[in-house]
Design a protein around this motif. Structure first.
Motif, PDB file in Angstrom:
ATOM      1  N   PRO A 124       0.879  -1.275  -0.067  1.00  0.00           N
ATOM      2  CA  PRO A 124       0.041   0.197   0.011  1.00  0.00           C
ATOM      3  C   PRO A 124       0.835   1.206  -0.035  1.00  0.00           C
ATOM      4  O   PRO A 124       1.174   1.803   1.124  1.00  0.00           O
ATOM      5  CB  PRO A 124      -0.750  -0.090   1.247  1.00  0.00           C
ATOM      6  N   LEU A 125       1.143   1.782  -1.244  1.00  0.00           N
ATOM      7  CA  LEU A 125       2.260   2.771  -1.340  1.00  0.00           C
ATOM      8  C   LEU A 125       1.742   4.341  -1.026  1.00  0.00           C
ATOM      9  O   LEU A 125       2.527   5.055  -0.589  1.00  0.00           O
ATOM     10  CB  LEU A 125       2.814   2.725  -2.739  1.00  0.00           C
ATOM     11  N   GLY A 126       0.142   4.209  -0.954  1.00  0.00           N
ATOM     12  CA  GLY A 126      -0.240   5.785  -0.853  1.00  0.00           C
ATOM     13  C   GLY A 126      -0.217   6.626  -2.104  1.00  0.00           C
ATOM     14  O   GLY A 126      -0.344   7.720  -2.032  1.00  0.00           O
ATOM     15  N   ALA A 127       0.495   6.100  -3.207  1.00  0.00           N
ATOM     16  CA  ALA A 127       0.625   6.963  -4.700  1.00  0.00           C
ATOM     17  C   ALA A 127       0.836   5.893  -5.428  1.00  0.00           C
ATOM     18  O   ALA A 127       0.918   4.770  -5.433  1.00  0.00           O
ATOM     19  CB  ALA A 127       2.004   7.665  -4.169  1.00  0.00           C
ATOM     20  N   THR A 128       0.598   6.455  -6.565  1.00  0.00           N
ATOM     21  CA  THR A 128       0.672   5.797  -7.915  1.00  0.00           C
ATOM     22  C   THR A 128       1.914   6.013  -8.552  1.00  0.00           C
ATOM     23  O   THR A 128       2.245   7.253  -8.912  1.00  0.00           O
ATOM     24  CB  THR A 128      -0.482   6.018  -8.918  1.00  0.00           C
ATOM     25  N   LEU A 129       2.792   5.120  -9.124  1.00  0.00           N
ATOM     26  CA  LEU A 129       4.110   5.412  -9.765  1.00  0.00           C
ATOM     27  C   LEU A 129       3.863   5.226 -11.158  1.00  0.00           C
ATOM     28  O   LEU A 129       3.235   4.228 -11.529  1.00  0.00           O
ATOM     29  CB  LEU A 129       5.209   4.203  -9.234  1.00  0.00           C
ATOM     30  N   LEU A 130       4.456   6.341 -11.686  1.00  0.00           N
ATOM     31  CA  LEU A 130       4.250   6.206 -13.347  1.00  0.00           C
ATOM     32  C   LEU A 130       5.567   6.684 -14.064  1.00  0.00           C
ATOM     33  O   LEU A 130       6.148   7.879 -13.866  1.00  0.00           O
ATOM     34  CB  LEU A 130       3.088   7.273 -13.848  1.00  0.00           C
ATOM     35  N   PRO A 131       6.034   5.428 -14.739  1.00  0.00           N
ATOM     36  CA  PRO A 131       7.283   6.048 -15.691  1.00  0.00           C
ATOM     37  C   PRO A 131       6.912   7.096 -16.585  1.00  0.00           C
ATOM     38  O   PRO A 131       5.759   7.155 -17.068  1.00  0.00           O
ATOM     39  CB  PRO A 131       7.580   4.717 -16.250  1.00  0.00           C
ATOM     40  N   VAL A 132       7.900   8.146 -16.724  1.00  0.00           N
ATOM     41  CA  VAL A 132       7.432   9.275 -17.645  1.00  0.00           C
ATOM     42  C   VAL A 132       7.032   8.877 -19.109  1.00  0.00           C
ATOM     43  O   VAL A 132       6.316   9.013 -19.781  1.00  0.00           O
ATOM     44  CB  VAL A 132       8.448  10.265 -17.525  1.00  0.00           C
ATOM     45  N   THR A 133       7.678   7.618 -19.323  1.00  0.00           N
ATOM     46  CA  THR A 133       7.786   7.031 -20.572  1.00  0.00           C
ATOM     47  C   THR A 133       7.977   5.588 -20.699  1.00  0.00           C
ATOM     48  O   THR A 133       8.490   5.090 -19.905  1.00  0.00           O
ATOM     49  CB  THR A 133       8.454   7.793 -21.754  1.00  0.00           C
ATOM     50  N   ASP A 134       7.145   4.830 -21.648  1.00  0.00           N
ATOM     51  CA  ASP A 134       7.364   3.572 -21.744  1.00  0.00           C
ATOM     52  C   ASP A 134       8.778   3.125 -22.582  1.00  0.00           C
ATOM     53  O   ASP A 134       8.873   1.793 -22.810  1.00  0.00           O
ATOM     54  CB  ASP A 134       5.882   2.669 -22.063  1.00  0.00           C
ATOM     55  N   ASP A 135       8.928   4.159 -23.152  1.00  0.00           N
ATOM     56  CA  ASP A 135      10.300   4.003 -24.167  1.00  0.00           C
ATOM     57  C   ASP A 135      11.500   3.911 -23.251  1.00  0.00           C
ATOM     58  O   ASP A 135      11.577   4.667 -22.103  1.00  0.00           O
ATOM     59  CB  ASP A 135      10.233   4.900 -25.189  1.00  0.00           C
ATOM     60  N   GLU A 136      12.533   3.450 -24.027  1.00  0.00           N
ATOM     61  CA  GLU A 136      13.956   3.395 -23.100  1.00  0.00           C
ATOM     62  C   GLU A 136      14.710   4.494 -23.512  1.00  0.00           C
ATOM     63  O   GLU A 136      14.940   4.955 -24.779  1.00  0.00           O
ATOM     64  CB  GLU A 136      14.646   2.033 -23.319  1.00  0.00           C
ATOM     65  N   VAL A 137      15.166   5.264 -22.638  1.00  0.00           N
ATOM     66  CA  VAL A 137      15.895   6.559 -22.790  1.00  0.00           C
ATOM     67  C   VAL A 137      17.127   6.712 -21.993  1.00  0.00           C
ATOM     68  O   VAL A 137      17.213   7.819 -21.191  1.00  0.00           O
ATOM     69  CB  VAL A 137      14.979   7.997 -22.539  1.00  0.00           C
ATOM     70  N   PRO A 138      18.008   5.826 -21.943  1.00  0.00           N
ATOM     71  CA  PRO A 138      19.179   5.597 -20.985  1.00  0.00           C
ATOM     72  C   PRO A 138      19.983   6.909 -20.984  1.00  0.00           C
ATOM     73  O   PRO A 138      20.505   7.318 -22.404  1.00  0.00           O
ATOM     74  CB  PRO A 138      19.785   4.298 -21.357  1.00  0.00           C
ATOM     75  N   THR A 139      20.149   7.418 -20.073  1.00  0.00           N
ATOM     76  CA  THR A 139      21.312   8.456 -20.009  1.00  0.00           C
ATOM     77  C   THR A 139      22.717   7.778 -20.151  1.00  0.00           C
ATOM     78  O   THR A 139      23.345   7.054 -19.542  1.00  0.00           O
ATOM     79  CB  THR A 139      21.101   9.299 -18.686  1.00  0.00           C
ATOM     80  N   HIS A 140      23.530   8.597 -21.181  1.00  0.00           N
ATOM     81  CA  HIS A 140      24.954   8.377 -21.362  1.00  0.00           C
ATOM     82  C   HIS A 140      25.693   9.544 -21.182  1.00  0.00           C
ATOM     83  O   HIS A 140      25.337  10.690 -21.095  1.00  0.00           O
ATOM     84  CB  HIS A 140      25.225   7.723 -22.738  1.00  0.00           C
ATOM     85  N   VAL A 141      26.814   9.108 -20.666  1.00  0.00           N
ATOM     86  CA  VAL A 141      27.729  10.382 -20.169  1.00  0.00           C
ATOM     87  C   VAL A 141      29.051  10.530 -21.317  1.00  0.00           C
ATOM     88  O   VAL A 141      29.819   9.276 -21.212  1.00  0.00           O
ATOM     89  CB  VAL A 141      28.150  10.283 -18.546  1.00  0.00           C
ATOM     90  N   VAL A 142      29.144  11.629 -21.946  1.00  0.00           N
ATOM     91  CA  VAL A 142      30.508  11.620 -22.947  1.00  0.00           C
ATOM     92  C   VAL A 142      31.599  11.882 -21.883  1.00  0.00           C
ATOM     93  O   VAL A 142      31.561  13.218 -21.167  1.00  0.00           O
ATOM     94  CB  VAL A 142      30.014  12.547 -23.910  1.00  0.00           C
ATOM     95  N   THR A 143      32.440  11.169 -21.682  1.00  0.00           N
ATOM     96  CA  THR A 143      33.576  11.532 -20.879  1.00  0.00           C
ATOM     97  C   THR A 143      34.975  11.517 -21.790  1.00  0.00           C
ATOM     98  O   THR A 143      35.000  10.987 -22.967  1.00  0.00           O
ATOM     99  CB  THR A 143      33.702  10.590 -19.826  1.00  0.00           C
ATOM    100  N   ASP A 144      35.947  11.535 -20.896  1.00  0.00           N
ATOM    101  CA  ASP A 144      37.360  11.478 -21.651  1.00  0.00           C
ATOM    102  C   ASP A 144      37.833   9.982 -22.114  1.00  0.00           C
ATOM    103  O   ASP A 144      38.487   9.643 -22.917  1.00  0.00           O
ATOM    104  CB  ASP A 144      38.532  12.051 -20.716  1.00  0.00           C
ATOM    105  N   GLU A 145      36.965   9.034 -21.314  1.00  0.00           N
ATOM    106  CA  GLU A 145      37.033   7.699 -21.385  1.00  0.00           C
ATOM    107  C   GLU A 145      36.385   7.225 -22.597  1.00  0.00           C
ATOM    108  O   GLU A 145      36.484   6.004 -22.969  1.00  0.00           O
ATOM    109  CB  GLU A 145      36.694   6.749 -20.277  1.00  0.00           C
ATOM    110  N   GLY A 146      35.364   8.145 -23.006  1.00  0.00           N
ATOM    111  CA  GLY A 146      34.301   7.490 -24.091  1.00  0.00           C
ATOM    112  C   GLY A 146      33.168   7.967 -23.526  1.00  0.00           C
ATOM    113  O   GLY A 146      32.839   8.545 -22.528  1.00  0.00           O
ATOM    114  N   VAL A 147      32.015   7.221 -24.225  1.00  0.00           N
ATOM    115  CA  VAL A 147      30.668   7.390 -23.829  1.00  0.00           C
ATOM    116  C   VAL A 147      30.161   6.005 -22.966  1.00  0.00           C
ATOM    117  O   VAL A 147      30.384   5.013 -23.215  1.00  0.00           O
ATOM    118  CB  VAL A 147      29.816   7.336 -25.070  1.00  0.00           C
ATOM    119  N   ILE A 148      30.040   6.195 -21.860  1.00  0.00           N
ATOM    120  CA  ILE A 148      29.631   5.331 -20.627  1.00  0.00           C
ATOM    121  C   ILE A 148      28.350   5.546 -20.120  1.00  0.00           C
ATOM    122  O   ILE A 148      27.646   6.789 -20.290  1.00  0.00           O
ATOM    123  CB  ILE A 148      30.680   5.394 -19.570  1.00  0.00           C
TER     124      ILE A 148
END
Length: 315
Positions: A124-148
């Motif tokens: 009983p969470l007392g709230a409804t959890l909703l992903p903002v999207t059902d699509d995959e939008v993984p966050t990547h970071v552009v670093t000196d090592e490359g994109v991770i």
């Protein structure tokens, strides 16, 4: 009252707990960031959704700030012995149960929203959890090592690897889920939790349809500053803000979000007492603004932050 919150993980979870206490009779919906999501060792991991779910269910590990309380890590040790997964990103056995259940539901054809509802129904969470999207939008970071992946930058490098920019892969092809859009459009009050402005709230706002939903919503939009006295207390938000050229300052973050009267997303902004000197500048931006204690410690203080945010929703 219908309250919809835009939130990320730990800060969003603490705020959600306070909100539930402050407005026990409200219909609360939480539109959550999915930019931290990933596939690891064959299972779908959703860090922010899980942090919110575990916190509201009362089963989260409050000492570590993530994962389940009372965890064991036997499966993670076996995966490491087999050379599978990320040895520096430990999934607890109970937590793996969540990821396995989610993965099974997704493989059976459920959307992420549907799978989240199934998982959340256990408590009983007392709230409804909703992903903002059902699509995959993984966050990547552009670093000196490359994109991770963001989680690799966050956990393995502890955000020490110099980051040049954050990229939500595939976000331009994503769309806001209909339940998330409805939660925004039907709300009586819209709240922006004190979550990371760049990789949590920023990712939510980057999903096509979210800004439009906020722009046309009848409800007031009140944001709670994640910065207190020039410091981001959790989540390395200051490092992320530096990457995008925004000062770790309550007024600067508000200006980054912008006032709805000037094409942004906010009507009001709640800042910490330590940042009261900036109230005049915030009002010049077109925002209603007040300064109150903002430390999200469990119990009364977090609930009071939520009450103050709700009070600011009324002109």
């Amino acid at each position: 009252m219908r309250i919809t919150v835009l939130a990320g993980g730990v800060g969003g979870a603490r705020f959600a707990l306070g909100l539930r206490e402050a407005a026990p009779d409200a219909d609360i919906a939480i539109v959550a960031n999915v930019g931290d999501d990933m596939w690891l060792a064959g299972v779908k991991v959703c860090p922010d959704l899980d942090s919110l779910m575990y916190a509201l269910a009362g089963v989260g590990d409050t000492e570590r700030g993530w994962g389940r309380a009372g965890e064991s890590e036997r499966v993670a040790a076996e995966l490491t012995a087999y050379g599978v997964g990320w040895p520096w990103f430990t999934l607890g056995d109970l937590d793996l149960g969540t990821h396995l259940a989610r993965t099974a539901l997704l493989r059976e054809g459920a959307t992420l929203t549907e799978a989240t509802a199934r998982l959340s129904a256990r408590w009983p969470l007392g709230a409804t959890l909703l992903p903002v999207t059902d699509d995959e939008v993984p966050t990547h970071v552009v670093t000196d090592e490359g994109v991770i992946h963001f989680e690799e930058w966050w956990v393995r490098t502890r955000a020490k690897a110099p980051a040049h920019r954050f990229v939500q892969h595939g976000v331009e092809r994503s769309r806001i889920s209909e339940p998330a859009r409805d939660a925004i459009s039907r709300a009586d009050v819209l709240l922006v939790a004190p979550s990371n402005p760049v990789v949590s709230i920023g990712t939510i706002l980057g999903v096509p349809g979210v800004r439009e939903a906020l722009e046309t919503a009848a409800a007031p939009v009140v944001g709670v500053s994640p910065i207190i006295g020039g410091q981001a207390l959790r989540g390395m938000a200051a490092t992320c803000l530096e990457v995008i050229g925004v000062e770790a300052d309550a007024a600067a973050v508000a200006a980054h979000y912008g006032a709805r009267s000037h094409g942004g997303i906010l009507d009001a902004w709640l800042v910490a007492e330590e940042d009261a000197a900036g109230l005049g500048a915030l009002r010049e931006l077109g925002l209603r603004a007040e300064a109150r204690p903002l430390l999200l410690t469990p119990g009364g203080p977090a609930a009071q932050v939520a009450r103050d945010a709700l009070a600011l929703a009324s002109p």
